[in-house]
Enzyme design. Structure first.
Site, PDB file in Angstrom:
ATOM      1  N   ASP A   9       0.855  -1.187   0.000  1.00 41.20           N
ATOM      2  CA  ASP A   9       0.000   0.000   0.000  1.00 41.20           C
ATOM      3  C   ASP A   9       0.892   1.238   0.000  1.00 41.20           C
ATOM      4  OD1 ASP A   9      -1.892   1.943   0.332  1.00 41.20           O
ATOM      5  OD2 ASP A   9      -2.837   1.062   2.094  1.00 41.20           O
ATOM      6  N   ASP A 105      -3.034   2.422  -5.984  1.00 48.27           N
ATOM      7  CA  ASP A 105      -1.891   2.450  -5.059  1.00 48.27           C
ATOM      8  C   ASP A 105      -1.776   1.209  -4.185  1.00 48.27           C
ATOM      9  OD1 ASP A 105      -4.252   3.152  -3.814  1.00 48.27           O
ATOM     10  OD2 ASP A 105      -3.302   4.466  -2.362  1.00 48.27           O
ATOM     11  N   GLU A 106      -2.547   0.163  -4.496  1.00 43.36           N
ATOM     12  CA  GLU A 106      -2.480  -1.065  -3.699  1.00 43.36           C
ATOM     13  C   GLU A 106      -2.377  -2.282  -4.614  1.00 43.36           C
ATOM     14  OE1 GLU A 106      -5.243  -1.474  -0.297  1.00 43.36           O
ATOM     15  OE2 GLU A 106      -6.031   0.493  -0.900  1.00 43.36           O
TER      16      GLU A 106
END
Length: 399
Positions: A9, A105-106
């Site tokens: 993350d 973003d993960e």
């Protein structure tokens, strides 16, 4: 290797990327926000200093400024975020081809097959943690576990800028003591339902009777029981693997609050046309329609209804969404409307309803497919419904 599933993350992603281009904002409370004048005035992301002042993602700018008077605001640059997301994935795929994006973003990584080259899961996570910082100038939090759900719990556990390993040994000693809201897919509504029955922690979910929880919450209840007991066995998808969408939808924040059904109908029709076109592009039909309505004071409702048969024409989607709106009979000043199609099935295998005229539906779909082609060639505004045009002209005169 005991724990070979990673969840990476990227911390405060939008805000962190922006400070690479504007380092003067690195040590002050800062947020990335939408355009206030066009009614998208909400916080999209914030840095750690703003978070410590109580600023939250998705809250109105005025509310964030009240909490943090010195908050500095920057506009979003989505091309930058997409670029850094691609660069990060390039680092991930140097360790494994099993990389599944959960958001921009993960990502989840499956490194069970990478041990001989790079070490165990914890070593690989620490190496990725270092490389992201050195090569991209960003920080990440990484969870390491034996399944996807516990890996995500690990990445959330010590934010920001940390690596946490949750093996089977930590399930009862740490994971079961976490609030149930920390578990994947437990949102505010599900949390409220669980709390009604005295369920407050992940351990409470794990210790519930599986059948009773399934009766209470349906398939979601059984899924949460499996997650809480560490029994998630969903695989990490290969990098680049494309899944069929589970739903297709769109929403719009309106340039002004609307109160009349005429304005609502015009907006729902435009949204339904967009969703219908996407369904046809993917070769899918929808068996369910969901409506989202948000008021000027940020009250929100979501309602859905199952359709008699799967459809991909905007007329059917629009009618279902309008019926849901009328059923609620809210006297709101409407700020946002959204339409989403669910229960998707391949168009070729969908069964038309016995209660509809099959020929009418096929003609409507054929007509809208032709409209798709015209719009694709000559632009989205080349064909517009008279009802929508009249509504726009009326809004312009009132502005």
């Amino acid at each position: 290797m005991k724990n070979g599933i990673l969840h990476v993350d990227m911390n405060n992603f939008y805000a962190s990327v922006e400070t690479l281009y504007a380092p003067e904002y690195r040590d002050v409370p800062m947020a990335v926000a939408g355009d206030q004048e066009s009614r998208h005035g909400i916080i999209l992301a914030k840095n750690q200093l703003a978070k410590e002042k109580g600023v939250k993602t998705a809250e109105p700018i005025w509310q964030a400024m009240r909490k943090c008077p010195g908050l500095r605001l920057l506009p979003p640059h989505h091309d930058r975020y997409a670029m850094f997301s691609r660069l990060a994935k390039k680092i991930y795929t140097s360790y494994t081809d099993r990389v599944e994006a959960f958001s921009l973003d993960e990502c989840w990584l499956d490194v069970y097959g990478s041990g001989r080259l790079f070490g165990d899961g914890l070593q690989i996570a620490q190496d990725i943690h270092r490389r992201i910082k050195e090569e991209l100038g960003l920080t990440v939090s990484i969870g390491v576990s034996y399944n996807k759900v516990f890996a995500k719990l690990g990445s959330d556990y010590k934010k920001p800028d940390a690596v946490t390993e949750f093996g089977r040994e930590e399930m009862e000693s740490i994971i079961w003591g976490l609030p149930c809201s920390e578990l994947l897919f437990v949102g505010p509504s599900t949390e409220k339902t669980l709390q009604k029955y005295g369920v407050h922690t992940i351990g409470d979910i794990a210790r519930m009777d599986r059948v009773a929880l399934t009766r209470l919450m349906g398939r979601r209840g059984e899924t949460l029981w499996l997650y809480a007991n560490g029994l998630d066995d969903s695989p990490v998808q290969s990098a680049g693997a494309e899944e069929e969408p589970k739903s297709i939808g769109t929403s719009t924040t309106l340039p002004r609050d609307i109160t009349t059904e005429e304005d609502v109908r015009a907006t729902l029709l435009q949204l339904s046309e967009t969703v219908g076109a996407q369904l046809r592009r993917h070769g899918l039909r929808a068996g369910e329609v969901q409506l989202t309505v948000r008021s000027g004071d940020f009250q929100e409702l979501q309602r859905q209804r199952q359709l008699a048969a799967p459809v991909c024409d905007s007329r059917s989607l629009y009618q279902a969404a309008l019926d849901l709106y009328r059923r609620e009979n809210k006297k709101w000043q409407v700020r946002l409307l959204g339409v989403r199609a669910g229960r998707l099935t391949p168009a070729s295998g969908a069964q038309l309803s016995l209660f509809d005229t099959a020929g009418d539906l096929r003609r409507q779909e054929k007509l809208e497919a032709t409209m798709d082609q015209v719009r694709q060639r000559f632009g989205s505004e080349s064909i517009r419904r008279a009802f929508v045009m009249e509504s726009r002209e009326k809004a312009g005169k009132e502005a």
